[in-house]
Design an enzyme around this catalytic site. Structure first.
Site, mmCIF file in Angstrom:
data_model
loop_
_atom_site.group_PDB
_atom_site.id
_atom_site.type_symbol
_atom_site.label_atom_id
_atom_site.label_comp_id
_atom_site.label_asym_id
_atom_site.label_seq_id
_atom_site.Cartn_x
_atom_site.Cartn_y
_atom_site.Cartn_z
ATOM 1 N N CYS A 159 1.129 -1.301 0.296
ATOM 2 C CA CYS A 159 -0.194 0.035 -0.005
ATOM 3 C C CYS A 159 1.026 1.082 -0.146
ATOM 4 O O CYS A 159 1.578 1.471 0.752
ATOM 5 C CB CYS A 159 -1.258 -0.156 1.355
ATOM 6 S SG CYS A 159 -2.090 1.506 1.222
ATOM 7 N N GLU A 187 3.594 -5.810 8.550
ATOM 8 C CA GLU A 187 4.116 -5.207 7.982
ATOM 9 C C GLU A 187 5.140 -3.981 9.077
ATOM 10 O O GLU A 187 6.058 -3.395 7.961
ATOM 11 C CB GLU A 187 2.782 -4.008 8.353
ATOM 12 C CG GLU A 187 3.492 -2.333 7.989
ATOM 13 C CD GLU A 187 1.932 -0.926 8.313
ATOM 14 O OE1 GLU A 187 0.531 -1.845 8.104
ATOM 15 O OE2 GLU A 187 2.758 0.370 8.365
ATOM 16 N N SER A 220 -10.482 -5.105 5.109
ATOM 17 C CA SER A 220 -10.167 -5.175 3.893
ATOM 18 C C SER A 220 -11.152 -6.627 3.807
ATOM 19 O O SER A 220 -11.140 -7.542 2.722
ATOM 20 C CB SER A 220 -8.877 -6.717 4.155
ATOM 21 O OG SER A 220 -9.000 -6.584 5.282
HETATM 22 FE FE1 SF4 Z 1 -3.162 1.215 3.106
HETATM 23 FE FE2 SF4 Z 1 -5.601 0.355 3.560
HETATM 24 FE FE3 SF4 Z 1 -3.343 -0.985 4.788
HETATM 25 FE FE4 SF4 Z 1 -4.801 2.025 5.273
HETATM 26 S S1 SF4 Z 1 -6.307 -0.212 5.598
HETATM 27 S S2 SF4 Z 1 -2.614 1.246 5.422
HETATM 28 S S3 SF4 Z 1 -5.069 2.332 3.458
HETATM 29 S S4 SF4 Z 1 -4.056 -0.848 2.982
#
Ligand code: SF4
Length: 348
Positions: free
Chosen positions: A108, A138, A279
């Site tokens: 993202c 992440e 998601s």
């Molecule tokens: Fe990106 Fe969606 Fe994750 Fe936010 S929740 S960082 S917009 S993928």
């Protein structure tokens, strides 16, 4: 599932439906990237880690030809590998190159922004306090950008044990999908310990996470039960359950599918709040609403706290190949038109 006797039409029973909810721009881009890659290159497309943390999405893409792996080494040489929306460390790009894999990066853009901040502040020799959940994909990816400069802070209770090289050169960054309130609590505790702590140039918690929490706060305060549609490994979905409870909901539950709702949860419940993680496709929310309507909760009121209009373009590797294919089609079309003009010329 425990059954309770519930009349079909319930006086006063209602559903508060949070808005915004569900599918965010980063998830839309990542899922679209897998689908376009399958169309463009054919199956299989290997995806490192779940493209997004949602069971239904992963199962649907598997049926279409995506193969999900946890390690780059599992992918056969010469294949296509896609990196998930959560992002990967630079070492993973190196692994893919060593394995002669063609990579497509579906990270993202809002996660990439945090990676860039980490690189920038590491170059300036800051100690970076990365607020996030240890072990989350992440956080692993972001820490991998500057492993010698990053210390993970997993909530306010971690602050006491944190030490830095130089308290006058320290910045905090965060995972994109945390609880806004808890993160601020962690930041306050860090500031008390390191008064010269620098804040990131802009919010790292993404718009989708903040917006869904704002909506669930409003709706949760009026709900007896909040049903959050999302998977247990989805950080932002789990946060919605916590935020709903903090906002005043008597109870909040996380479900992947309507079939997981237990009728016993509805005992004595007048108002059910419904929302979904970033998601989660809307079809799963619709199934929950139908399930509730069949049990007397047919009156649905939308609790709206904002609008969203953000979109992201596809990963650059895909855009390049799609553009090349489109150019080829245009050229072939021109050639065909040229040939047909020749074959119908008056000299024939
Ligand atoms: Fe990106 Fe969606 Fe994750 Fe936010 S929740 S960082 S917009 S993928």
């Amino acid at each position: 599932m425990t059954r309770t006797s519930l009349p079909i039409s319930g006086a006063g029973r209602r559903v508060l439906l949070a808005a915004p909810r569900g599918w965010c721009a980063g998830v839309d881009r990542a899922v679209m990237a897998v689908e376009k890659a399958l169309q463009q290159y054919g199956a299989p497309i290997y995806v490192r880690h779940e493209i997004v943390h949602n069971k239904y999405v992963v199962q649907t893409l598997e049926r279409k030809g995506a193969i999900f792996v946890e390690r780059t080494e599992e992918v056969p040489e010469g294949s296509i590998i896609m990196f998930s929306a959560h992002g990967v460390a630079p070492i993973v790009h190196e692994e893919a190159a060593r394995g002669k894999l063609a990579s497509i990066d579906a990270t993202c853009p809002l996660v990439t922004k945090v990676h860039k901040e980490a690189v920038r502040y590491a170059h300036e020799d800051f100690d970076i306090l990365l607020i996030g959940h240890e072990g989350h994909e992440e956080v692993i990816g972001t820490s991998g950008e500057a492993p010698d400069h990053i210390v993970i802070v997993d909530g306010p209770s971690d602050v006491e044990k944190i030490s830095v090289r130089d308290p006058s050169k320290v910045i905090w960054l965060s995972q994109t999908t945390l609880s806004v309130d808890e993160t601020m609590e962690t930041v306050e505790a860090l500031k008390a310990k390191f008064p010269l702590l620098v804040s990131p140039p802009s919010d790292d918690i993404c718009y989708a996470t903040s917006n869904r929490q704002a909506a669930v706060k409003k709706m949760g305060a009026e709900s007896d039960l909040v049903v959050v549609v999302g998977s247990t490994n989805s950080s932002n979905s789990v946060r919605l359950v916590e935020v709903a409870i903090e906002a005043g909901a008597k109870t909040a539950r996380l479900v992947d599918f309507a079939s997981e709702i237990d009728e016993a949860w509805l005992e004595g419940v007048t108002t059910v709040g419904v929302t979904s993680g970033a998601s989660v496709p809307e079809v799963l929310v619709e199934q929950v609403l139908s399930w509730l309507a069949e049990r007397g909760y047919a009156d649905v009121e939308v609790v709206k706290t904002g609008e969203e209009s953000i979109t992201f373009s596809l990963p650059k590797e895909l855009r390049r190949d799609l553009r090349a294919e489109a150019d080829e089609l245009v050229a072939a079309d021109r050639r065909l038109r040229g040939n047909s003009a020749l074959s119908t010329s008056p000299e024939d």
